[in-house]
Write an enzyme that holds these catalytic residues in place. Structure first.
Site, PDB file in Angstrom:
ATOM      1  N   HIS A 390       0.892  -1.190  -0.079  1.00 39.23           N
ATOM      2  CA  HIS A 390      -0.074   0.019  -0.017  1.00 39.23           C
ATOM      3  C   HIS A 390       0.908   1.319   0.121  1.00 39.23           C
ATOM      4  CE1 HIS A 390      -4.261  -1.437   0.464  1.00 39.23           C
ATOM      5  NE2 HIS A 390      -3.608  -2.416   1.380  1.00 39.23           N
ATOM      6  N   LYS A 582      -8.456  13.861   4.528  1.00 39.36           N
ATOM      7  CA  LYS A 582      -7.491  12.247   4.489  1.00 39.36           C
ATOM      8  C   LYS A 582      -6.588  12.533   5.689  1.00 39.36           C
ATOM      9  CE  LYS A 582      -6.741  13.533   0.209  1.00 39.36           C
ATOM     10  NZ  LYS A 582      -6.613  12.107  -0.608  1.00 39.36           N
ATOM     11  N   ARG A 583      -5.998  11.469   5.819  1.00 38.84           N
ATOM     12  CA  ARG A 583      -4.867  11.506   6.753  1.00 38.84           C
ATOM     13  C   ARG A 583      -3.788  12.654   6.682  1.00 38.84           C
ATOM     14  NH1 ARG A 583      -0.256   8.578   6.597  1.00 38.84           N
ATOM     15  NH2 ARG A 583      -0.878   7.533   4.724  1.00 38.84           N
ATOM     16  N   LYS A 588       0.883  14.371   1.021  1.00 42.48           N
ATOM     17  CA  LYS A 588      -0.733  14.558   0.506  1.00 42.48           C
ATOM     18  C   LYS A 588      -0.674  16.044   0.346  1.00 42.48           C
ATOM     19  CE  LYS A 588      -2.501  10.185   2.946  1.00 42.48           C
ATOM     20  NZ  LYS A 588      -3.170   9.574   1.651  1.00 42.48           N
ATOM     21  N   THR A 690      -8.858   6.214  -2.044  1.00 39.57           N
ATOM     22  CA  THR A 690     -10.093   5.926  -2.284  1.00 39.57           C
ATOM     23  C   THR A 690     -11.111   7.016  -2.024  1.00 39.57           C
ATOM     24  OG1 THR A 690     -10.342   5.118  -0.137  1.00 39.57           O
ATOM     25  CG2 THR A 690      -9.721   3.313  -2.048  1.00 39.57           C
ATOM     26  N   LYS A 694     -14.807   8.328  -3.877  1.00 39.25           N
ATOM     27  CA  LYS A 694     -16.111   8.689  -3.132  1.00 39.25           C
ATOM     28  C   LYS A 694     -16.482   9.935  -3.552  1.00 39.25           C
ATOM     29  CE  LYS A 694     -14.252   5.837   0.554  1.00 39.25           C
ATOM     30  NZ  LYS A 694     -13.142   5.996   1.499  1.00 39.25           N
TER      31      LYS A 694
END
Length: 848
Positions: A390, A582-583, A588, A690, A694
């Site tokens: 991952h 998100k985390r 990110k 993901t 969504k």
């Protein structure tokens, strides 16, 4: 004198309605009637029975929580009938099963999802209305299950849903955390963590299975034992023992009778209480062993910045793997004895490297306890195990020091060394004769001080298949991160692009949109998401656009109300809702989003009539407790937000909201309301993502880089319906090789220089002038490892292009409708079918 009528409160109204319902259902006045019929009346009877007989409440004294539990148990009753039928069929047929091992399952709330999956939404709503109750209000009583953190855990939850929906025999294994990750709040903009006490009052979905309690050994030493013929064999002795208590959560499939289950292990002491010590006055020491043992399942991801934290993490990972392997073998043994059948009936999927110790543990059991010879045991292990990678971040691939491993799992260390010796001497030497450099690169043991065990390498060597989770991710896995292994095992690496369950992420969280879709194309899309493609013909239809955007606006109004409740900030539901949830991690790039916000703020201060559509930026994220820079980024976003939200000069054209304690139930409110989906990670760093799927499914436009699954979303929706910007993977690597210097971009772009310096100044934190400087430092003197400054200009231009399209209402509606219509590929049903057919070789078993 006439008495003034008493005004009825909500509780008295409910009691009155419930009393009428009880009078209309006289059977609940007699002995307990276990009724699991499928009518609204049957469901109402079940709720009232559970209220009375399970909870000891009547309709007058019952609290909302009582009604919620009673409703959960009424749903649970109906699921359990199917569960018993499913397990009976699987046992009769001695089926092949997949066992999914994951340290995380981000399940969220279960009631609403179970109602939809069990097909009870209409009868439950009708029954609860008759009782004066509102289903949505009852769902708010449920705490999110504290079993996960980010995308890894949410993916696992989606996979469980799809496995049951598609009738695949499956068991999920994990840990029953007492406190989950943590509960987040903000104090003066800074993240503050507190325990997530989600299990404080119990969980109505759990089924405790004490008869399947497993014993787990830790620590100790290995000694050689000699038999009567002088043959030596290792024995693991002087160990500490911990018990693993299983708790099952039923997983109902949608549109089927199949119900699988998630088995979660809770650590218990083998000796809870030392009475002699207690009687001698040692009251604390009497329960010391209990406290130490049960620490293993207290929290998800203990802070591993200390040696004791690392030790707890390793013990935690082994604990759940050891319990799970024992349970798998126990289940197999009910109908089988010959080990030749084990690999035919058992498939074990390792979700990331957390369960990597499975390879060594299965070998230990087969060799030490079952007496199989090494080659036979290794053949079984490799046939059984498969591994999902991952991450493309080398630092995120788990490694454990040899001294720590020797302390906690001494026998497993020996086994790993033996696996490594045979692997290097047999397989690597055969491929690259005499090449010590290749042996060093592929060795499971990384040389250094101390030596480290490479758990991802153990997973690769011990598995028959390794998969990436997006096409780009798998390509980079094979060409970069695992290049040497791919050369050694060219058939081992495959792609399985991630997916999401449309049941939770559209049907349950956005029911109005689901109803609109069904009114146009029927209901088949709920189990066959590519059918959404039929919506394309409505993308330019003015009436459909109006209905689609009206639903979006209603969802935005709901989120605006939530923002006002949670944060005390007024936002306009006519603004663009631009969302990044998100985390929190540097790759990110929440700080890139922040720089763009500062850019817009600066434009508005210079010109209050600056031409832009009003925009609300919404963040949701948790930073790991030990990740200091991530926590600085949260602080920076919050302090900038405080200044912007109170600045009347910008005429409410810009608002910034950081919703605290991001979780699944919050995402279910945010995602349907989003106009813009921020997917802006550095190209080549996000495995898949993901959240991007969504948002697109719920009619949001993606602004993002060519990273992870964004690449495949672009292919599906078309480049005219997505806003792509920034460096590609190849361009990032080329810039890195040339020698990336963030100061080059800083000095070349005046706007960038101003916002970076502004962020590092005392403007946003006058009481603490240097509070936000760590973020600025990371972008300049820290080397900007994720190329934030390099992508800034392209990001600003992409945002301007998005703003222009948004103001063309017809074009924007067409764009977001096409996003919904064209992301049918990204169903977890498709992903699971690909796993089942190409990796697990797992037949579906439907109930007749």
């Amino acid at each position: 004198m006439t008495q003034k009528p008493t005004k009825k409160t909500g509780s008295t109204k409910r009691a009155s309605a419930a009393k009428s319902a009880v009078n209309a259902a006289p059977e609940v006045q007699t002995d307990y009637n276990f009724n699991v019929g499928q009518t609204a009346e049957d469901f109402k009877v079940s709720v009232l029975n559970h209220l009375k007989y399970s909870l000891g409440r009547d309709t007058v004294t019952a609290t909302k929580r009582d009604w919620w539990i009673a409703t959960c148990r009424a749903v649970h009753d109906r699921i359990m009938e199917r569960f018993i039928d499913t397990m009976g069929e699987h046992n009769r047929k001695n089926v092949r099963r997949v066992y999914y091992l994951s340290l995380e399952y981000l399940m969220g709330r279960m009631l609403n999802n179970n109602i939809y999956n069990a097909g009870l939404e209409e009868i439950a709503a009708e029954a609860l209305r008759d009782l004066g109750l509102n289903l949505e209000e009852l769902c708010q009583q449920e705490e999110d299950m504290g079993l996960g953190n980010g995308g890894l855990g949410r993916l696992a939850a989606c996979f469980l849903d799809s496995l049951a929906t598609l009738d695949y025999p499956a068991v999920g294994y994990g840990i029953y955390y007492e406190f989950g990750l943590f509960s987040q709040k903000f104090e003066n903009g800074r993240q503050v963590e507190s325990p997530d006490v989600w299990r404080k009052f119990g969980c109505p979905w759990e089924i405790v299975r004490p008869e399947y309690t497993m014993k787990v050994k830790l620590y100790g030493r290995v000694e050689m034992h000699f038999d009567e013929c002088g043959n030596a064999s290792p024995r693991w002795v002087d160990t500490h023992e911990v018990l693993g208590l299983p708790n099952d959560i039923p997983i109902a499939g949608f549109g089927t009778r199949t119900v699988n289950f998630l088995r979660l292990w809770e650590a218990r002491a083998s000796q809870d209480f030392d009475l002699n010590t207690f009687n001698d006055g040692g009251y604390v020491d009497a329960v010391r062993n209990k406290a130490i043992a049960e620490t293993i399942s207290k929290v998800l991801y203990p802070n591993d910045s200390s040696e004791s934290g690392k030790e707890l993490r390793l013990a935690q990972q082994y604990f759940f793997v050891c319990c799970s392997i024992q349970d798998i073998i126990r289940r197999w043994r009910k109908h089988n004895k010959d080990w030749k059948t084990f690999a035919k009936l058992v498939s074990v999927q390792l979700n990331d490297t957390h369960p990597a110790i499975t390879v060594a543990e299965l070998m230990r059991v087969l060799v030490d306890e079952e007496g199989l010879d090494w080659d036979h045991a290794w053949s079984i292990t490799r046939q059984v195990c498969s591994y999902t990678n991952h991450t493309l971040l080398p630092e995120a691939l788990e490694k454990w020091s040899v001294p720590l491993f020797e302390k906690v799992l001494p026998r497993h260390l020996q086994i790993i060394y033996e696996i490594n010796r045979r692997f290097l001497e047999d397989e690597v030497e055969s491929k690259w004769p005499g090449c010590n450099e290749m042996k060093s690169r592929l060795s499971l043991i990384e040389e250094g001080s101390p030596k480290m065990i490479r758990m991802a390498y153990l997973s690769v060597v011990g598995s028959h298949t390794v998969n990436g989770v997006a096409a780009l991710h798998t390509k980079l896995l094979k060409s970069y991160l695992m290049r040497d292994f791919n050369e050694l095992y060219p058939q081992k690496f495959v792609n399985r692009t991630n997916g999401i369950t449309p049941r939770r992420w559209l049907l349950a969280c956005n029911p109005d949109l689901a109803d609109l879709i069904s009114s146009k194309i029927g209901t088949g899309w709920k189990k066959d998401l590519p059918q959404l493609k039929q919506l394309e013909k409505f993308a330019k239809d003015a009436q459909f656009q109006k209905k689609f955007m009206s639903i979006k606006h209603t969802n935005k109004r709901i989120l605006a109300h939530l923002i006002r409740q949670e944060c005390g900030i007024e936002v306009s539901d006519d603004a663009i809702f631009d969302v990044q949830i998100k985390r929190l991690h540097e790759y990110k790039r929440q700080h890139l989003n922040l720089l763009h916000i500062l850019y817009l703020y600066r434009q508005l201060l210079r010109n209050p009539d600056y031409d832009m559509h009003p925009r609300v930026f919404v963040f949701g994220a948790k930073a790991a407790p030990g990740y200091t820079l991530a926590k600085h980024i949260i602080h920076a976003i919050n302090r900038v937000a405080m200044k912007i939200n109170s600045d009347t000069r910008i005429k409410n054209k810009l608002k910034v909201v950081f919703l605290p304690n991001y979780r699944v139930s919050l995402a279910e409110k945010i995602i349907p309301a989003a106009d813009v989906s921020e997917q802006i990670s550095t190209a080549g760093k996000e495995a898949s993502g993901t959240g991007n799927m969504k948002f697109a499914l719920n009619g949001a436009a993606t602004i993002g880089t060519l990273d992870g699954a964004n690449v495949e979303i672009l292919e599906e929706v078309g480049d005219e319906n997505i806003f792509i910007f920034g460096l590609t993977v190849d361009e990032v690597e080329a810039l890195r090789e040339r020698g990336y210097n963030p100061y080059d971009y800083y000095f070349a772009n005046e706007e960038l220089r101003h916002v970076v310096d502004w962020l590092g100044s005392n403007y946003f934190t006058p009481e603490d002038p240097h509070a936000l400087n760590p973020v600025r430092h990371s972008l300049l003197d820290g080397g900007d490892p994720y190329f934030v400054l390099a992508d800034f200009d392209a990001y600003v231009k992409a945002q301007a292009a998005l703003d222009k399209v948004y103001r063309d209402k017809s074009r924007w509606a067409e764009l977001v409708i096409l996003n919904t219509a064209r992301v049918g590929k990204f169903s977890s049903d498709r992903t699971i079918k690909e796993y089942a057919e190409g990796i697990w070789h797992l037949p579906a078993v439907s109930l007749e």
